[in-house]
Design a protein around this motif. Sequence first.
Motif, PDB file in Angstrom:
ATOM      1  N   LEU A 120       0.440  -1.119  -0.142  1.00 40.38           N
ATOM      2  CA  LEU A 120       0.004   0.052   0.104  1.00 40.38           C
ATOM      3  C   LEU A 120       0.664   1.840  -0.241  1.00 40.38           C
ATOM      4  O   LEU A 120       0.268   2.338  -0.246  1.00 40.38           O
ATOM      5  CB  LEU A 120      -0.778  -0.045   1.432  1.00 40.38           C
ATOM      6  N   ILE A 121       2.549   1.328   0.129  1.00 39.79           N
ATOM      7  CA  ILE A 121       3.124   2.257   0.127  1.00 39.79           C
ATOM      8  C   ILE A 121       2.795   3.306  -0.769  1.00 39.79           C
ATOM      9  O   ILE A 121       3.246   4.373  -0.423  1.00 39.79           O
ATOM     10  CB  ILE A 121       4.256   1.976   1.053  1.00 39.79           C
ATOM     11  N   GLU A 122       3.059   2.442  -1.207  1.00 35.23           N
ATOM     12  CA  GLU A 122       3.861   2.646  -3.113  1.00 35.23           C
ATOM     13  C   GLU A 122       2.277   3.859  -3.675  1.00 35.23           C
ATOM     14  O   GLU A 122       2.524   4.890  -3.763  1.00 35.23           O
ATOM     15  CB  GLU A 122       4.247   1.845  -4.263  1.00 35.23           C
ATOM     16  N   ALA A 123       1.665   2.517  -3.575  1.00 37.68           N
ATOM     17  CA  ALA A 123       0.141   3.752  -4.014  1.00 37.68           C
ATOM     18  C   ALA A 123      -0.015   4.591  -3.352  1.00 37.68           C
ATOM     19  O   ALA A 123      -0.494   6.432  -3.532  1.00 37.68           O
ATOM     20  CB  ALA A 123      -1.186   3.125  -3.658  1.00 37.68           C
ATOM     21  N   GLU A 124      -0.459   4.492  -1.849  1.00 35.53           N
ATOM     22  CA  GLU A 124      -0.411   5.907  -1.060  1.00 35.53           C
ATOM     23  C   GLU A 124       1.311   7.237  -1.449  1.00 35.53           C
ATOM     24  O   GLU A 124      -0.065   8.391  -1.241  1.00 35.53           O
ATOM     25  CB  GLU A 124       0.133   5.443   1.172  1.00 35.53           C
ATOM     26  N   LEU A 125       1.965   6.727  -1.924  1.00 30.83           N
ATOM     27  CA  LEU A 125       2.706   8.485  -1.395  1.00 30.83           C
ATOM     28  C   LEU A 125       2.623   8.359  -3.315  1.00 30.83           C
ATOM     29  O   LEU A 125       2.712   9.835  -3.439  1.00 30.83           O
ATOM     30  CB  LEU A 125       4.414   7.473  -1.925  1.00 30.83           C
ATOM     31  N   PHE A 126       2.471   7.386  -3.991  1.00 31.02           N
ATOM     32  CA  PHE A 126       2.838   8.016  -5.531  1.00 31.02           C
ATOM     33  C   PHE A 126       1.636   8.262  -6.660  1.00 31.02           C
ATOM     34  O   PHE A 126       1.425   8.635  -7.181  1.00 31.02           O
ATOM     35  CB  PHE A 126       3.819   6.842  -6.508  1.00 31.02           C
ATOM     36  N   LYS A 128      -9.339   6.046  -9.678  1.00 32.11           N
ATOM     37  CA  LYS A 128      -8.486   6.957  -9.868  1.00 32.11           C
ATOM     38  C   LYS A 128      -7.740   7.390  -8.625  1.00 32.11           C
ATOM     39  O   LYS A 128      -8.740   8.060  -8.090  1.00 32.11           O
ATOM     40  CB  LYS A 128      -7.829   8.207 -10.241  1.00 32.11           C
ATOM     41  N   ARG A 129      -6.110   7.119  -7.607  1.00 33.37           N
ATOM     42  CA  ARG A 129      -5.958   7.116  -6.340  1.00 33.37           C
ATOM     43  C   ARG A 129      -4.770   8.566  -6.502  1.00 33.37           C
ATOM     44  O   ARG A 129      -4.049   8.484  -7.495  1.00 33.37           O
ATOM     45  CB  ARG A 129      -5.928   6.387  -5.788  1.00 33.37           C
ATOM     46  N   ASP A 130      -5.174   9.413  -6.246  1.00 32.21           N
ATOM     47  CA  ASP A 130      -3.727  10.969  -5.515  1.00 32.21           C
ATOM     48  C   ASP A 130      -2.824  10.067  -5.110  1.00 32.21           C
ATOM     49  O   ASP A 130      -3.255   9.801  -4.058  1.00 32.21           O
ATOM     50  CB  ASP A 130      -4.191  12.000  -5.887  1.00 32.21           C
ATOM     51  N   GLY A 131      -1.617  10.636  -5.078  1.00 35.84           N
ATOM     52  CA  GLY A 131      -0.809  10.540  -4.361  1.00 35.84           C
ATOM     53  C   GLY A 131      -0.303  11.458  -2.898  1.00 35.84           C
ATOM     54  O   GLY A 131      -1.116  12.815  -3.985  1.00 35.84           O
ATOM     55  N   LEU A 132       0.556  11.256  -2.513  1.00 33.62           N
ATOM     56  CA  LEU A 132       0.583  11.962  -1.730  1.00 33.62           C
ATOM     57  C   LEU A 132       1.682  13.254  -1.563  1.00 33.62           C
ATOM     58  O   LEU A 132       1.796  14.138  -1.543  1.00 33.62           O
ATOM     59  CB  LEU A 132       1.032  11.622   0.627  1.00 33.62           C
ATOM     60  N   ILE A 133       2.056  12.885  -2.664  1.00 31.88           N
ATOM     61  CA  ILE A 133       3.241  13.730  -3.613  1.00 31.88           C
ATOM     62  C   ILE A 133       2.704  14.409  -4.299  1.00 31.88           C
ATOM     63  O   ILE A 133       3.176  15.737  -3.822  1.00 31.88           O
ATOM     64  CB  ILE A 133       3.713  12.611  -4.108  1.00 31.88           C
ATOM     65  N   SER A 134       1.979  14.167  -4.542  1.00 33.04           N
ATOM     66  CA  SER A 134       0.831  14.977  -4.976  1.00 33.04           C
ATOM     67  C   SER A 134       0.086  15.840  -4.918  1.00 33.04           C
ATOM     68  O   SER A 134      -0.156  16.890  -4.473  1.00 33.04           O
ATOM     69  CB  SER A 134      -0.392  14.333  -5.952  1.00 33.04           C
ATOM     70  N   LEU A 135      -0.616  15.704  -3.505  1.00 34.37           N
ATOM     71  CA  LEU A 135      -1.830  16.253  -2.451  1.00 34.37           C
ATOM     72  C   LEU A 135      -0.618  17.620  -1.722  1.00 34.37           C
ATOM     73  O   LEU A 135      -0.684  18.534  -1.563  1.00 34.37           O
ATOM     74  CB  LEU A 135      -2.024  15.869  -1.305  1.00 34.37           C
TER      75      LEU A 135
END
Length: 448
Positions: free
Chosen positions: A205-211, A224-231
Amino acid sequence: MSSLTVLVIDDEPNLVRSIQFSLNDQNIDLHAAYSGNEGVKTFTTLAPDVVLLDLGLPDMSGLDVLTQLKDHSPDTPVIMISAHGDTRTAVKAVKEGALDYITKPFDIDELELLIRRCGEQQRLSKELRFLRSKQRHTQRIIGNSHNIEQLREMIEQVGNSAAKTILISGQSGTGKALIARSLHDIRFNNAPFIEINCAALPEQLIEAELFGAERGAYTGSVQKRDGLISLADNGTLFLDEIGEMPLPIQAKLLTFLENRVYRSIGGGKERKANVVVIAATNKDLKEAVDAGAFRADLYYRLNVVPISAPALSERTSDIALLVSFFSEQFAKQEGCKPPIWSDDVILQLKTYPWPGNIRELKNLVERITILYPGQTAMPKHLPNEYRQNPTPPKTEDSNYSSVVENKERELILSALSQCGGRKGLAAEQLGISRHALKRRIQRLHIDL
């Protein structure tokens, strides 16, 4: 030690002279006023550290004087002086803002101890206000030790620089997240601060959470899921416990740190993000590199601007200030008065090794504030692990006299605890004289 200014507002000149004579100390500067109006005027011009206020004044009630004093300076500690049998009014005064009260006739040693504790509390409150006004962005970092002064300077310097990658290292509980937030606040006025704990998510999950991830990129990805980098774009991404990040994700993070470009899972298009990356760890990353648990190239990329969070055992001179800060915080949260921490307690806390650092100290202060609100925290109130001479476990004793002594000791300690360590009030509650209480304390070898 700096001089402590004390204002006595009482209409009995003989009592005032007695207090002045008994407290004839170069470190206590005592002033007197003999009426309510005179006391209020003297208070506004003198700005004392502590006030002793009699409930029965000739021109106005002590409660009215207390209200005016608190309107002028809410933080100045006021100790009420009440006549014997007038404790109900004194308790009302405490509810209206007085710090404590003593009943005539009182023990001068007990009074001096109470004044000094109030003065120390006032000194710590002033110090906290000064630290908060000194540096707006680093006001969360409580302390005035050399280590903390250096840390504040480092935070200000790095926060005002153009550094885009920062590594904070330190033991668990030392306030690394607080440092990260301070760095962010210096750099940005209104920008996102996005935090992720790398140890809290599984590798899947951490890859999807980040990127981020495109729709259908993996099982269960229905949109579609925005990552934390985008946020975190145009703001800060805080990677806590970076040492726990899986090796495959480390490689992808390294690529992002090199040029601030990344791809979401299942996405074919590269994206850019203007992000300040702050990583934190309680591990020795160099040792992790040597052990093959952390990528060497990522370590060198992260370690561009290193900041070290000192352990609490390295800054014990800050403990009194931290205790005062957390006491006020939890007292406000609980809607009660903060406990008064005795010098013996602070001394014992300074000798404790603090494996849990500030987080452990904060938890202890919360516990004492909930259990002993407004009381004087004594060594016996501390859990055994924080005491140099912990209470031995109780054993059954069939000897009648020992049973009686144990019960007597229990009643005395309970009364002292309820009365905040004040022997006069405890004796009154037990129905014995002050001297009888002192004799029992000596005979039972009660360690206060």
